[in-house]
Design a protein around this motif. Structure first.
Motif, PDB file in Angstrom:
ATOM      1  N   GLU A  98       0.906  -1.277  -0.111  1.00 12.59           N
ATOM      2  CA  GLU A  98       0.009  -0.195  -0.002  1.00 12.59           C
ATOM      3  C   GLU A  98       0.981   1.035   0.077  1.00 12.59           C
ATOM      4  OE1 GLU A  98      -3.188   2.258   3.012  1.00 12.59           O
ATOM      5  OE2 GLU A  98      -3.595  -0.067   2.491  1.00 12.59           O
ATOM      6  N   VAL A  99       0.494   2.207  -0.876  1.00 15.95           N
ATOM      7  CA  VAL A  99       1.591   3.367  -0.869  1.00 15.95           C
ATOM      8  C   VAL A  99       0.430   4.678  -0.861  1.00 15.95           C
ATOM      9  CG1 VAL A  99       3.266   2.344  -2.148  1.00 15.95           C
ATOM     10  CG2 VAL A  99       1.433   3.238  -3.499  1.00 15.95           C
ATOM     11  N   GLY A 100       0.743   5.506  -0.415  1.00 16.63           N
ATOM     12  CA  GLY A 100       0.060   7.128  -0.214  1.00 16.63           C
ATOM     13  C   GLY A 100       0.091   7.757  -1.657  1.00 16.63           C
ATOM     14  N   LEU A 101      -0.278   7.017  -2.737  1.00 21.10           N
ATOM     15  CA  LEU A 101       0.209   7.964  -3.828  1.00 21.10           C
ATOM     16  C   LEU A 101      -1.172   7.733  -4.720  1.00 21.10           C
ATOM     17  CD1 LEU A 101       3.658   7.284  -4.709  1.00 21.10           C
ATOM     18  CD2 LEU A 101       2.558   9.425  -4.442  1.00 21.10           C
ATOM     19  N   PRO A 102      -1.953   8.563  -5.485  1.00 23.48           N
ATOM     20  CA  PRO A 102      -2.849   7.951  -6.508  1.00 23.48           C
ATOM     21  C   PRO A 102      -2.466   6.860  -7.281  1.00 23.48           C
ATOM     22  CG  PRO A 102      -2.787  10.282  -6.263  1.00 23.48           C
ATOM     23  CD  PRO A 102      -1.352   9.932  -5.410  1.00 23.48           C
ATOM     24  N   ASP A 116      -6.249   8.965  -2.779  1.00 23.50           N
ATOM     25  CA  ASP A 116      -4.752   9.257  -2.295  1.00 23.50           C
ATOM     26  C   ASP A 116      -3.846   8.020  -1.904  1.00 23.50           C
ATOM     27  OD1 ASP A 116      -4.989  12.038  -2.982  1.00 23.50           O
ATOM     28  OD2 ASP A 116      -6.000  12.213  -0.828  1.00 23.50           O
ATOM     29  N   THR A 117      -4.441   6.722  -2.252  1.00 24.98           N
ATOM     30  CA  THR A 117      -4.015   5.474  -1.840  1.00 24.98           C
ATOM     31  C   THR A 117      -4.108   4.649  -2.890  1.00 24.98           C
ATOM     32  OG1 THR A 117      -4.504   6.188   0.657  1.00 24.98           O
ATOM     33  CG2 THR A 117      -3.452   3.877   0.209  1.00 24.98           C
ATOM     34  N   SER A 118      -3.041   3.990  -3.128  1.00 26.32           N
ATOM     35  CA  SER A 118      -3.164   2.721  -4.078  1.00 26.32           C
ATOM     36  C   SER A 118      -2.316   1.737  -3.451  1.00 26.32           C
ATOM     37  CB  SER A 118      -2.709   2.891  -5.238  1.00 26.32           C
ATOM     38  OG  SER A 118      -1.191   3.716  -5.651  1.00 26.32           O
ATOM     39  N   GLN A 146      10.592 -11.345  -3.304  1.00 25.62           N
ATOM     40  CA  GLN A 146      11.621 -10.452  -2.812  1.00 25.62           C
ATOM     41  C   GLN A 146      11.688  -9.203  -3.926  1.00 25.62           C
ATOM     42  OE1 GLN A 146      14.727 -13.025  -1.850  1.00 25.62           O
ATOM     43  NE2 GLN A 146      13.924 -13.362   0.303  1.00 25.62           N
ATOM     44  N   ALA A 147      12.215  -9.440  -5.211  1.00 19.98           N
ATOM     45  CA  ALA A 147      12.482  -8.632  -6.222  1.00 19.98           C
ATOM     46  C   ALA A 147      11.386  -7.833  -6.478  1.00 19.98           C
ATOM     47  CB  ALA A 147      13.001  -9.267  -7.583  1.00 19.98           C
ATOM     48  N   VAL A 148      10.012  -8.139  -6.535  1.00 21.41           N
ATOM     49  CA  VAL A 148       9.056  -7.286  -6.968  1.00 21.41           C
ATOM     50  C   VAL A 148       8.572  -6.549  -5.621  1.00 21.41           C
ATOM     51  CG1 VAL A 148       8.080  -8.495  -8.980  1.00 21.41           C
ATOM     52  CG2 VAL A 148       7.566  -9.015  -6.607  1.00 21.41           C
ATOM     53  N   ALA A 149       8.898  -7.082  -4.515  1.00 20.10           N
ATOM     54  CA  ALA A 149       8.549  -6.304  -3.196  1.00 20.10           C
ATOM     55  C   ALA A 149       9.575  -5.128  -3.312  1.00 20.10           C
ATOM     56  CB  ALA A 149       8.741  -6.916  -2.084  1.00 20.10           C
ATOM     57  N   LYS A 150      11.044  -5.297  -3.478  1.00 18.06           N
ATOM     58  CA  LYS A 150      11.900  -4.338  -3.293  1.00 18.06           C
ATOM     59  C   LYS A 150      11.585  -3.220  -4.035  1.00 18.06           C
ATOM     60  CE  LYS A 150      15.747  -2.722  -1.699  1.00 18.06           C
ATOM     61  NZ  LYS A 150      15.555  -1.895  -0.373  1.00 18.06           N
ATOM     62  N   ILE A 151      11.169  -3.654  -5.537  1.00 20.93           N
ATOM     63  CA  ILE A 151      10.974  -2.579  -6.756  1.00 20.93           C
ATOM     64  C   ILE A 151       9.811  -1.732  -6.224  1.00 20.93           C
ATOM     65  CG2 ILE A 151       9.973  -2.425  -9.067  1.00 20.93           C
ATOM     66  CD1 ILE A 151      11.724  -5.031  -9.763  1.00 20.93           C
ATOM     67  N   GLY A 152       8.654  -2.360  -5.668  1.00 20.57           N
ATOM     68  CA  GLY A 152       7.626  -1.655  -5.175  1.00 20.57           C
ATOM     69  C   GLY A 152       8.189  -0.609  -4.269  1.00 20.57           C
ATOM     70  N   GLU A 153       8.730  -1.071  -3.291  1.00 20.68           N
ATOM     71  CA  GLU A 153       9.276   0.014  -1.928  1.00 20.68           C
ATOM     72  C   GLU A 153       9.861   1.018  -2.525  1.00 20.68           C
ATOM     73  OE1 GLU A 153      11.320  -2.605   0.451  1.00 20.68           O
ATOM     74  OE2 GLU A 153       9.788  -4.062   0.978  1.00 20.68           O
ATOM     75  N   VAL A 154      10.916   0.876  -3.557  1.00 20.63           N
ATOM     76  CA  VAL A 154      12.074   1.936  -3.986  1.00 20.63           C
ATOM     77  C   VAL A 154      11.260   2.755  -5.173  1.00 20.63           C
ATOM     78  CG1 VAL A 154      14.004   2.361  -5.573  1.00 20.63           C
ATOM     79  CG2 VAL A 154      13.976   0.337  -3.746  1.00 20.63           C
ATOM     80  N   ILE A 155      10.429   2.324  -5.825  1.00 17.35           N
ATOM     81  CA  ILE A 155       9.581   3.042  -6.829  1.00 17.35           C
ATOM     82  C   ILE A 155       8.817   4.069  -6.078  1.00 17.35           C
ATOM     83  CG2 ILE A 155       7.880   3.222  -8.446  1.00 17.35           C
ATOM     84  CD1 ILE A 155      10.957   2.217  -9.519  1.00 17.35           C
ATOM     85  N   SER A 156       7.791   3.177  -4.916  1.00 16.35           N
ATOM     86  CA  SER A 156       6.914   4.246  -4.410  1.00 16.35           C
ATOM     87  C   SER A 156       7.811   5.046  -3.239  1.00 16.35           C
ATOM     88  CB  SER A 156       6.173   3.387  -3.629  1.00 16.35           C
ATOM     89  OG  SER A 156       6.918   2.857  -2.595  1.00 16.35           O
ATOM     90  N   GLN A 157       8.883   4.633  -2.743  1.00 20.12           N
ATOM     91  CA  GLN A 157       9.746   5.913  -1.848  1.00 20.12           C
ATOM     92  C   GLN A 157      10.155   7.173  -2.958  1.00 20.12           C
ATOM     93  OE1 GLN A 157       9.999   6.078   1.153  1.00 20.12           O
ATOM     94  NE2 GLN A 157      10.855   8.203   1.003  1.00 20.12           N
TER      95      GLN A 157
END
Length: 158
Positions: free
Chosen positions: A10-14, A112-114, A138-149
């Protein structure tokens, strides 16, 4: 042997903002720039980011079982915000997989959340079942974290 694994973040972005990256070549550009320890290099082989686009992914030395592979964008649905990519040459196909598909789905939770839902679908020949350990999120989780950040920082600095 076949199966699927999923990861949700979950990310705080549209959803529209996240899809602007995930639904285009921008995802490959950012992953190549922000995660060189995960994927050393991503090269555009053919296409413009639409269905049929082929990328060559090269992995850092020491990545278990992988040096490189080609993946192809096989489905992009901009309305539902879903993109499927299949490994089409090398890598996991050389290790007994007949299918290795990654689906990225950007789900709108509210304005505001997706949610970034990443699902890996795979088929593996029974005689290669020992390679099933290579399937993980693990890889897709890391990608999601870094891209959302990255997107959150970009939004904060706008």
């Amino acid at each position: 042997m076949h199966g699927e694994l999923s990861h949700e973040l979950e990310v705080g972005l549209p959803a529209s903002v996240v899809w602007e990256v995930y639904g285009t070549l921008e995802l490959a550009n950012l992953v190549g720039k922000l995660l060189p320890n995960l994927i050393e290099k991503i090269e555009l082989v053919e296409g413009d980011g639409g269905v049929g686009t082929v990328l060559l992914l090269t992995f850092p030395k020491g990545t278990p079982g992988l040096t490189s592979y080609k993946e192809k964008f096989v489905m992009i649905d901009n309305e539902k915000r879903i993109k499927d990519t299949d490994v089409v040459e090398g890598g996991l196909l050389d290790l007994g997989f007949s299918l290795y598909r990654i689906r990225f789905e950007i789900v709108e939770k509210d304005a505001d959340t997706s949610i970034i839902r990443s699902t890996i679908f795979y088929e593996l020949a029974d005689e290669h079942s020992a390679n099933a350990f290579l399937v993980n999120t693990q890889a897709v989780a890391k990608i999601g974290e870094v891209i959302s950040q990255h997107l959150l920082e970009k939004q904060a600095n706008a």
